[in-house]
Design a protein around this motif. Structure first.
Motif, PDB file in Angstrom:
ATOM      1  N   SER A 186     -11.271  -0.240 -11.008  1.00 44.08           N
ATOM      2  CA  SER A 186     -11.690  -0.370 -12.408  1.00 44.08           C
ATOM      3  C   SER A 186     -12.636  -1.550 -12.596  1.00 44.08           C
ATOM      4  N   TYR A 187     -12.439  -2.621 -11.813  1.00 41.95           N
ATOM      5  CA  TYR A 187     -13.327  -3.777 -11.927  1.00 41.95           C
ATOM      6  C   TYR A 187     -14.750  -3.414 -11.505  1.00 41.95           C
ATOM      7  N   SER A 188     -14.862  -2.544 -10.522  1.00 37.87           N
ATOM      8  CA  SER A 188     -16.197  -2.154 -10.051  1.00 37.87           C
ATOM      9  C   SER A 188     -16.975  -1.403 -11.119  1.00 37.87           C
ATOM     10  N   GLU A 189     -16.280  -0.861 -12.113  1.00 36.06           N
ATOM     11  CA  GLU A 189     -16.963  -0.203 -13.213  1.00 36.06           C
ATOM     12  C   GLU A 189     -17.656  -1.215 -14.112  1.00 36.06           C
ATOM     13  N   TYR A 190     -17.114  -2.440 -14.123  1.00 35.05           N
ATOM     14  CA  TYR A 190     -17.735  -3.509 -14.899  1.00 35.05           C
ATOM     15  C   TYR A 190     -18.770  -4.267 -14.075  1.00 35.05           C
ATOM     16  N   GLN A 191     -18.446  -4.521 -12.835  1.00 35.64           N
ATOM     17  CA  GLN A 191     -19.340  -5.256 -11.940  1.00 35.64           C
ATOM     18  C   GLN A 191     -19.647  -4.372 -10.741  1.00 35.64           C
ATOM     19  N   ASP A 192     -20.649  -3.521 -10.866  1.00 27.41           N
ATOM     20  CA  ASP A 192     -20.904  -2.566  -9.794  1.00 27.41           C
ATOM     21  C   ASP A 192     -21.654  -3.172  -8.616  1.00 27.41           C
ATOM     22  N   ASP A 193     -21.929  -4.485  -8.694  1.00 22.26           N
ATOM     23  CA  ASP A 193     -22.510  -5.128  -7.524  1.00 22.26           C
ATOM     24  C   ASP A 193     -21.475  -5.948  -6.757  1.00 22.26           C
ATOM     25  N   VAL A 194     -20.195  -5.805  -7.162  1.00 17.26           N
ATOM     26  CA  VAL A 194     -19.097  -6.507  -6.496  1.00 17.26           C
ATOM     27  C   VAL A 194     -17.981  -5.516  -6.211  1.00 17.26           C
ATOM     28  N   ARG A 195     -17.469  -5.550  -5.024  1.00 18.30           N
ATOM     29  CA  ARG A 195     -16.281  -4.750  -4.713  1.00 18.30           C
ATOM     30  C   ARG A 195     -15.165  -5.703  -4.298  1.00 18.30           C
ATOM     31  N   VAL A 196     -13.937  -5.332  -4.651  1.00 16.20           N
ATOM     32  CA  VAL A 196     -12.762  -6.141  -4.330  1.00 16.20           C
ATOM     33  C   VAL A 196     -11.895  -5.372  -3.347  1.00 16.20           C
ATOM     34  N   VAL A 197     -11.524  -6.048  -2.265  1.00 13.38           N
ATOM     35  CA  VAL A 197     -10.683  -5.435  -1.238  1.00 13.38           C
ATOM     36  C   VAL A 197      -9.335  -6.140  -1.210  1.00 13.38           C
ATOM     37  N   PRO A 198      -8.262  -5.507  -1.709  1.00 12.15           N
ATOM     38  CA  PRO A 198      -6.932  -6.102  -1.614  1.00 12.15           C
ATOM     39  C   PRO A 198      -6.439  -6.056  -0.167  1.00 12.15           C
ATOM     40  N   VAL A 199      -5.858  -7.146   0.304  1.00  8.02           N
ATOM     41  CA  VAL A 199      -5.374  -7.235   1.692  1.00  8.02           C
ATOM     42  C   VAL A 199      -3.907  -7.648   1.681  1.00  8.02           C
ATOM     43  N   TYR A 200      -3.040  -6.722   2.093  1.00 10.12           N
ATOM     44  CA  TYR A 200      -1.605  -7.044   2.182  1.00 10.12           C
ATOM     45  C   TYR A 200      -1.354  -7.884   3.417  1.00 10.12           C
TER      46      TYR A 200
END
Length: 543
Positions: free
Chosen positions: A86-100
């Motif tokens: 959902s964040y990428s819909e606001y900032q489409d030049d940034v992707r977030v990768v969650p790491v467990y």
């Protein structure tokens, strides 16, 4: 509501960008169709003329910046993944990768990755008690609340702000919390309240009848019928009333019966005519400091307001001694074996209807609701704030605040800070429903539920885990002290020894407390001919 930093970019630039992307996609699709086929790499993969081609954002707009978010609780996996999308819909030049990542040596793992890995964590979820260690290691930097976004104090309870404050700096964004509350079987209390009101009415009627007999008057049969009919007509107007007793009256009596102090629990246990299945009026995990801490939470101080001052450690004092004596005396009334008890077992007993009162953490909400849905919990329940130790001695629960820290080694602090704001203040509407975690900022209807609201209220009066490295073993030592005092060790000597051990760590040498002479108080005994279950319930009372 202030706009998120990630949404504050000029909206028309984004619209142009989206429009450009659509146009480029259309042009590329037409070109592919005209060419018949499109070779991909050396593999010779072809695309049919009538199939639209997905074009990667990197191809259209260049490299997308990547943020790595580390976390240790697997229950967050799906939720964090959805927030990243959902964040990428606001900032489409940034992707977030969650790491467990494993919680073992968490900060050390983050430190090693920060020093040696290209894909280092830019931000991570961490408990507030680890913030000093993280900050001193350079792994947590002071947050920068974006321009146009209100201060932390405007969004979060004071307890949450204190939890993420170190040396007058905010070094994390509060996310969600854990604390303990008072859990009770509301069905049992409603039944008890109904019986109490009925008994009082019967007693009043008996007194009136006796008074009439003594005065030589005899109630007229007609008058009695008229009075009875009028009473029935009046009481029958409200739906759900039984025997002239309104639901409002029952609920009011339940509210009055909820214990304000430990003494109230003992008084209730002494007079409560428990159903056959009830084995204990009050039972809790006396082996875990998280469920015991409320006894001394308002009497001791470890680190001051923010939990970061070594010269604000006050463990051994008169009020703390009195609180621990109250705790110890409960073993006379609620004999609980510390070696046989467990929180999960206690909670299951509550679900099975064997306990009236207990101390629970937020996970109880989801577990009880799940049991209810499966038909394994046949009661109503309620959550309230923890009772005080006595009318003179207040209580305060322990709390842990999970927060978002920005890695001091990250080269993308501004972007990481922006996503941290989004995660903790703009994407919490589904946090509870998807993870069972109670958010510190509510964007939805989470706290319209009174049971969840009770946890938030308890949290607002709770004591955050301190951050000081010098006292990092305090909780283990305090738990050991609680266990010894429960089993009979002198509360005064036990607290004195605990304080001397912790203070010697703080000052870096031997430390001796001056003995505080606190006279033993006579403990009122709550006698009963039977235990709660009529035989050998956990709530044994001394004669």
């Amino acid at each position: 509501m202030p706009e998120c930093a990630g949404v504050r970019n000029n909206w028309y630039i984004k619209e142009i960008k989206v429009t450009l992307k659509k146009r480029l996609t259309t042009i590329l699709t037409i070109a592919l169709c005209a060419g018949g086929i499109y070779g991909v790499g050396k593999l010779g993969i072809t695309v049919p003329q009538n199939e639209e081609t997905e074009v990667d954002d990197d191809t259209l707009f260049g490299h997308r910046e990547t943020l790595y978010l580390w976390y240790t609780d697997e229950a967050l996996t799906d939720y964090l993944s959805s927030v990243a999308v959902s964040y990428s819909e606001y900032q489409d030049d940034v992707r977030v990768v969650p790491v467990y990542t494993s919680g073992l040596e968490y900060l050390e793992t983050i430190n090693q990755a920060s020093l040696h890995d290209e894909e280092l964590p830019d931000l991570y979820i961490v408990s507030n008690d680890s913030l000093e260690k993280a900050y001193l290691a350079g792994l947590a930097s002071e947050i920068a609340v974006p321009e146009g976004v209100a201060s932390l104090e405007s969004f979060f309870p004071e307890t949450a702000v204190n939890a993420v404050t170190y040396k007058d700096k905010h070094i994390g964004y509060p996310f969600y919390f854990e604390t303990s509350c008072f859990l009770y079987n509301e069905t049992y209390l409603q039944d008890w309240a109904q019986a109490q009101i009925e008994a009082e009415q019967d007693a009043q009627e008996a007194e009136e009848a006796q008074a009439q007999l003594e005065s030589g008057e005899e109630p007229s049969e007609a008058g009695g019928e008229t009075d009875t009919n009028a009473s029935v007509e009046a009481s029958g107007e409200a739906e759900g009333e039984a025997g002239g007793i309104t639901e409002e009256a029952v609920q009011a009596r339940v509210a009055e019966a909820l214990p304000k102090t430990i003494d109230d629990i003992l008084s209730f246990a002494d007079v409560y005519d428990a159903p056959e299945q009830v084995e204990a009026v009050f039972k809790w995990d006396v082996s875990d400091i998280f469920y015991n801490y409320f006894f001394v939470g308002d009497s001791i101080d470890v680190g001051g307001k923010y939990g970061d001052l070594v010269d604000e450690v006050h463990i051994y004092n008169e009020d703390a001694i009195k609180c621990m004596r109250v705790y110890q005396n409960l073993n006379q009334f609620f004999s609980i074996d510390t070696k046989e008890i467990s929180y999960d077992g206690i909670l299951q007993d509550f679900i099975d209807g064997k306990i009236v009162y207990t101390v629970a953490t937020t996970d109880a909400l989801t577990k009880i609701e799940a049991a209810k849905a499966e038909g394994n919990f046949a009661y109503e329940y309620g959550i309230s704030m923890m009772p005080d130790v006595s009318e003179e001695l207040s209580s305060a629960s322990l709390s842990v605040t999970q927060c978002i820290a920005i890695n001091g080694y990250s080269m993308k602090k501004e972007m990481a800070n922006d996503f941290a704001v989004y995660l903790t203040e703009y994407a919490t509407d589904s946090l509870y429903t998807r993870t069972g975690k109670l958010p510190l900022y509510d964007r939805g209807d989470t706290y319209t539920d009174p049971n969840k609201a009770a946890f938030l209220e308890e949290y607002s009066y709770s004591v955050p885990m301190p951050k000081m490295i010098e006292t990092s073993n305090f909780w283990v030592e305090l738990e050991i002290t609680f266990a010894k005092i429960w089993e009979g060790e002198d509360a005064n000597k036990g607290l004195k020894a605990l304080s001397e051990k912790i203070m010697s760590q703080v000052v870096g040498g031997e430390y001796e407390e001056e003995y505080i002479d606190v006279p033993e108080e006579i403990v009122e005994e709550y006698e009963d001919e039977e235990t709660v279950d009529g035989e050998d319930a956990d709530n044994e009372k001394t004669d």
